[in-house]
Motif scaffolding. Structure first.
Motif, PDB file in Angstrom:
ATOM      1  N   LEU A  19     -20.630  -5.228  42.594  1.00 48.12           N
ATOM      2  CA  LEU A  19     -19.936  -5.558  41.353  1.00 48.12           C
ATOM      3  C   LEU A  19     -20.763  -6.525  40.519  1.00 48.12           C
ATOM      4  CD1 LEU A  19     -17.513  -5.613  39.429  1.00 48.12           C
ATOM      5  CD2 LEU A  19     -16.499  -7.392  40.884  1.00 48.12           C
ATOM      6  N   THR A  20     -21.388  -7.507  41.163  1.00 53.01           N
ATOM      7  CA  THR A  20     -22.186  -8.496  40.443  1.00 53.01           C
ATOM      8  C   THR A  20     -23.421  -7.866  39.808  1.00 53.01           C
ATOM      9  OG1 THR A  20     -21.410 -10.199  41.980  1.00 53.01           O
ATOM     10  CG2 THR A  20     -23.323 -10.753  40.631  1.00 53.01           C
ATOM     11  N   ILE A  21     -24.018  -6.876  40.488  1.00 46.81           N
ATOM     12  CA  ILE A  21     -25.137  -6.135  39.889  1.00 46.81           C
ATOM     13  C   ILE A  21     -24.667  -5.419  38.622  1.00 46.81           C
ATOM     14  CG2 ILE A  21     -26.719  -4.193  40.207  1.00 46.81           C
ATOM     15  CD1 ILE A  21     -26.827  -4.945  43.190  1.00 46.81           C
ATOM     16  N   PHE A  22     -23.488  -4.812  38.710  1.00 50.87           N
ATOM     17  CA  PHE A  22     -22.912  -4.145  37.540  1.00 50.87           C
ATOM     18  C   PHE A  22     -22.661  -5.154  36.422  1.00 50.87           C
ATOM     19  CE2 PHE A  22     -19.028  -3.070  35.182  1.00 50.87           C
ATOM     20  CZ  PHE A  22     -19.417  -1.871  34.588  1.00 50.87           C
ATOM     21  N   LEU A  23     -22.127  -6.315  36.782  1.00 54.78           N
ATOM     22  CA  LEU A  23     -21.864  -7.353  35.786  1.00 54.78           C
ATOM     23  C   LEU A  23     -23.167  -7.810  35.124  1.00 54.78           C
ATOM     24  CD1 LEU A  23     -19.222  -9.592  37.626  1.00 54.78           C
ATOM     25  CD2 LEU A  23     -18.845  -7.677  36.066  1.00 54.78           C
ATOM     26  N   PHE A  24     -24.229  -7.890  35.908  1.00 57.36           N
ATOM     27  CA  PHE A  24     -25.535  -8.284  35.377  1.00 57.36           C
ATOM     28  C   PHE A  24     -25.997  -7.293  34.310  1.00 57.36           C
ATOM     29  CE2 PHE A  24     -30.133  -8.187  35.266  1.00 57.36           C
ATOM     30  CZ  PHE A  24     -30.483  -9.532  35.228  1.00 57.36           C
ATOM     31  N   ILE A  25     -25.882  -6.010  34.616  1.00 59.12           N
ATOM     32  CA  ILE A  25     -26.322  -4.973  33.672  1.00 59.12           C
ATOM     33  C   ILE A  25     -25.488  -5.016  32.403  1.00 59.12           C
ATOM     34  CG2 ILE A  25     -26.513  -2.478  33.321  1.00 59.12           C
ATOM     35  CD1 ILE A  25     -27.036  -2.258  36.375  1.00 59.12           C
ATOM     36  N   VAL A  26     -24.169  -5.133  32.561  1.00 60.51           N
ATOM     37  CA  VAL A  26     -23.286  -5.180  31.398  1.00 60.51           C
ATOM     38  C   VAL A  26     -23.552  -6.435  30.571  1.00 60.51           C
ATOM     39  CG1 VAL A  26     -20.884  -5.364  30.632  1.00 60.51           C
ATOM     40  CG2 VAL A  26     -21.489  -3.792  32.469  1.00 60.51           C
ATOM     41  N   ALA A  27     -23.860  -7.543  31.247  1.00 66.81           N
ATOM     42  CA  ALA A  27     -24.108  -8.798  30.538  1.00 66.81           C
ATOM     43  C   ALA A  27     -25.383  -8.731  29.696  1.00 66.81           C
ATOM     44  CB  ALA A  27     -24.191  -9.958  31.523  1.00 66.81           C
ATOM     45  N   VAL A  28     -26.395  -8.028  30.190  1.00 67.34           N
ATOM     46  CA  VAL A  28     -27.609  -7.839  29.388  1.00 67.34           C
ATOM     47  C   VAL A  28     -27.264  -7.071  28.112  1.00 67.34           C
ATOM     48  CG1 VAL A  28     -29.865  -6.697  29.298  1.00 67.34           C
ATOM     49  CG2 VAL A  28     -29.186  -7.951  31.354  1.00 67.34           C
ATOM     50  N   ASP A  29     -26.517  -5.990  28.288  1.00 64.16           N
ATOM     51  CA  ASP A  29     -26.096  -5.203  27.134  1.00 64.16           C
ATOM     52  C   ASP A  29     -25.162  -6.014  26.238  1.00 64.16           C
ATOM     53  OD1 ASP A  29     -25.710  -2.560  25.694  1.00 64.16           O
ATOM     54  OD2 ASP A  29     -23.640  -2.947  26.317  1.00 64.16           O
ATOM     55  N   GLY A  30     -24.284  -6.809  26.853  1.00 62.68           N
ATOM     56  CA  GLY A  30     -23.347  -7.627  26.090  1.00 62.68           C
ATOM     57  C   GLY A  30     -24.045  -8.637  25.203  1.00 62.68           C
ATOM     58  N   TYR A  31     -25.126  -9.207  25.721  1.00 65.41           N
ATOM     59  CA  TYR A  31     -25.893 -10.179  24.930  1.00 65.41           C
ATOM     60  C   TYR A  31     -26.398  -9.542  23.643  1.00 65.41           C
ATOM     61  CZ  TYR A  31     -29.772 -13.169  23.498  1.00 65.41           C
ATOM     62  OH  TYR A  31     -30.641 -13.946  22.767  1.00 65.41           O
ATOM     63  N   PHE A  32     -27.013  -8.371  23.738  1.00 65.04           N
ATOM     64  CA  PHE A  32     -27.560  -7.715  22.556  1.00 65.04           C
ATOM     65  C   PHE A  32     -26.457  -7.190  21.639  1.00 65.04           C
ATOM     66  CE2 PHE A  32     -31.193  -7.473  25.502  1.00 65.04           C
ATOM     67  CZ  PHE A  32     -32.160  -8.041  24.691  1.00 65.04           C
ATOM     68  N   ARG A  33     -25.346  -6.770  22.240  1.00 66.76           N
ATOM     69  CA  ARG A  33     -24.214  -6.310  21.421  1.00 66.76           C
ATOM     70  C   ARG A  33     -23.637  -7.466  20.611  1.00 66.76           C
ATOM     71  NH1 ARG A  33     -20.456  -2.165  21.070  1.00 66.76           N
ATOM     72  NH2 ARG A  33     -18.358  -2.810  20.504  1.00 66.76           N
ATOM     73  N   TRP A  34     -23.482  -8.629  21.243  1.00 70.97           N
ATOM     74  CA  TRP A  34     -22.950  -9.789  20.534  1.00 70.97           C
ATOM     75  C   TRP A  34     -23.911 -10.254  19.440  1.00 70.97           C
ATOM     76  CZ3 TRP A  34     -19.426 -14.053  22.682  1.00 70.97           C
ATOM     77  CH2 TRP A  34     -18.298 -13.477  23.273  1.00 70.97           C
ATOM     78  N   ARG A  35     -25.220 -10.159  19.676  1.00 68.68           N
ATOM     79  CA  ARG A  35     -26.192 -10.508  18.642  1.00 68.68           C
ATOM     80  C   ARG A  35     -26.024  -9.595  17.426  1.00 68.68           C
ATOM     81  NH1 ARG A  35     -30.718 -13.654  19.399  1.00 68.68           N
ATOM     82  NH2 ARG A  35     -31.835 -12.337  17.921  1.00 68.68           N
ATOM     83  N   LYS A  36     -25.796  -8.312  17.688  1.00 67.27           N
ATOM     84  CA  LYS A  36     -25.580  -7.359  16.602  1.00 67.27           C
ATOM     85  C   LYS A  36     -24.305  -7.688  15.837  1.00 67.27           C
ATOM     86  CE  LYS A  36     -25.013  -2.397  15.714  1.00 67.27           C
ATOM     87  NZ  LYS A  36     -24.940  -1.042  16.348  1.00 67.27           N
ATOM     88  N   LEU A  37     -23.222  -7.984  16.570  1.00 66.49           N
ATOM     89  CA  LEU A  37     -21.962  -8.348  15.919  1.00 66.49           C
ATOM     90  C   LEU A  37     -22.114  -9.634  15.103  1.00 66.49           C
ATOM     91  CD1 LEU A  37     -19.444  -7.628  18.839  1.00 66.49           C
ATOM     92  CD2 LEU A  37     -19.732  -6.302  16.737  1.00 66.49           C
ATOM     93  N   TYR A  38     -22.900 -10.559  15.629  1.00 65.73           N
ATOM     94  CA  TYR A  38     -23.133 -11.828  14.930  1.00 65.73           C
ATOM     95  C   TYR A  38     -23.873 -11.595  13.619  1.00 65.73           C
ATOM     96  CZ  TYR A  38     -25.017 -16.492  13.996  1.00 65.73           C
ATOM     97  OH  TYR A  38     -25.366 -17.690  13.414  1.00 65.73           O
ATOM     98  N   ARG A  39     -24.891 -10.743  13.639  1.00 60.22           N
ATOM     99  CA  ARG A  39     -25.629 -10.428  12.408  1.00 60.22           C
ATOM    100  C   ARG A  39     -24.734  -9.726  11.397  1.00 60.22           C
ATOM    101  NH1 ARG A  39     -29.959  -9.293  16.120  1.00 60.22           N
ATOM    102  NH2 ARG A  39     -29.360  -7.092  16.136  1.00 60.22           N
ATOM    103  N   GLN A  40     -23.863  -8.829  11.893  1.00 59.02           N
ATOM    104  CA  GLN A  40     -22.914  -8.160  10.995  1.00 59.02           C
ATOM    105  C   GLN A  40     -21.975  -9.171  10.346  1.00 59.02           C
ATOM    106  OE1 GLN A  40     -20.997  -5.252  13.490  1.00 59.02           O
ATOM    107  NE2 GLN A  40     -22.695  -3.792  13.355  1.00 59.02           N
ATOM    108  N   GLN A  41     -21.552 -10.136  11.154  1.00 50.93           N
ATOM    109  CA  GLN A  41     -20.684 -11.201  10.638  1.00 50.93           C
ATOM    110  C   GLN A  41     -21.357 -11.953   9.509  1.00 50.93           C
ATOM    111  OE1 GLN A  41     -18.330 -12.815  14.452  1.00 50.93           O
ATOM    112  NE2 GLN A  41     -19.224 -14.395  13.251  1.00 50.93           N
ATOM    113  N   LEU A  42     -22.633 -12.324   9.725  1.00 54.70           N
ATOM    114  CA  LEU A  42     -23.379 -13.066   8.714  1.00 54.70           C
ATOM    115  C   LEU A  42     -23.516 -12.277   7.431  1.00 54.70           C
ATOM    116  CD1 LEU A  42     -26.258 -14.660  10.849  1.00 54.70           C
ATOM    117  CD2 LEU A  42     -24.159 -15.754  10.026  1.00 54.70           C
TER     118      LEU A  42
END
Length: 209
Positions: A181-204
């Motif tokens: 499960l933690t390996i899965f969380l690691f993979i999702v968290a990598v993707d989550g980081y870049f997704r949140w960066r994209k959402l942040y830029r859209q916000q700006l």
């Protein structure tokens, strides 16, 4: 690799109903977090509540991680309240931001001070055989959870540092299902980081005059 695979299979075969429930809701929770959805918290409450009990059992003795899940439980209540105050009319959650220098200092301070305190407690007052690693995993995750409650992009970095160290620790402790499960969380968290960066830029861009 064959031996590791067999150990993982055995680990899943040993899973109890609470283990399965905790894993399912843990997966749902992190996927909700990736989508910037407030449902990260109610689903997380179920998962962390179960893991708080499980990790403290005598055959695991991961007391800091058990305490970490109790902290997750409390922070989930705080985060649920904090996120729910900031919604759009469609129910979407906004307000992603990056840390400033003060917040980064606090986050790093939580890791350093938390690691030291947890290590001292585990080393002197418990029968833990992995006090340094257990304490580090918990301290970095505590910092990440604090940043998540504040909707800071950098929460993913701190949480993934914790995940990276937690995986071999959990395999060592024969908790293979949680390690996977933690390996899965690691993979999702990598993707989550870049997704949140994209959402942040859209916000700006949306907030530009």
């Amino acid at each position: 690799m064959e031996q590791i695979y067999q150990e993982v299979i055995k680990g899943f075969q040993r899973m109890t109903l609470p283990d399965i429930i905790a894993m399912v809701f843990g997966v749902i929770s992190v996927l909700c977090s990736r989508r910037n959805s407030v449902w990260v918290y109610p689903t997380g409450l179920i998962s962390t509540g179960i893991y708080t009990y499980t990790l403290a059992q005598a055959h695991f003795r991961l007391y800091a991680e058990s305490a970490l899940n109790a902290y997750y439980f409390i922070m989930s209540i705080y985060g649920w309240y904090n996120w729910s105050r900031n919604t759009t009319s469609a129910g979407d959650h906004v307000g992603i931001s990056v840390v400033n220098r003060r917040e980064l200092g606090i986050a790093v301070g939580i890791v350093i001070i938390g690691w030291g305190i947890l290590y001292m407690l585990l080393h002197n007052f418990s029968d833990s055989d992995v006090p340094a690693l257990d304490a580090f995993v918990s301290a970095t995750a505590c910092s990440g959870m604090w940043l998540l409650a504040k909707r800071k992009i950098e929460n993913w970095i701190f949480l993934n540092i914790s995940n990276l160290v937690a995986v071999p620790l959990l395999f060592y402790k024969k908790y293979e299902s949680l390690a996977v499960l933690t390996i899965f969380l690691f993979i999702v968290a990598v993707d989550g980081y870049f997704r949140w960066r994209k959402l942040y830029r859209q916000q700006l861009n949306e907030n530009k005059p």
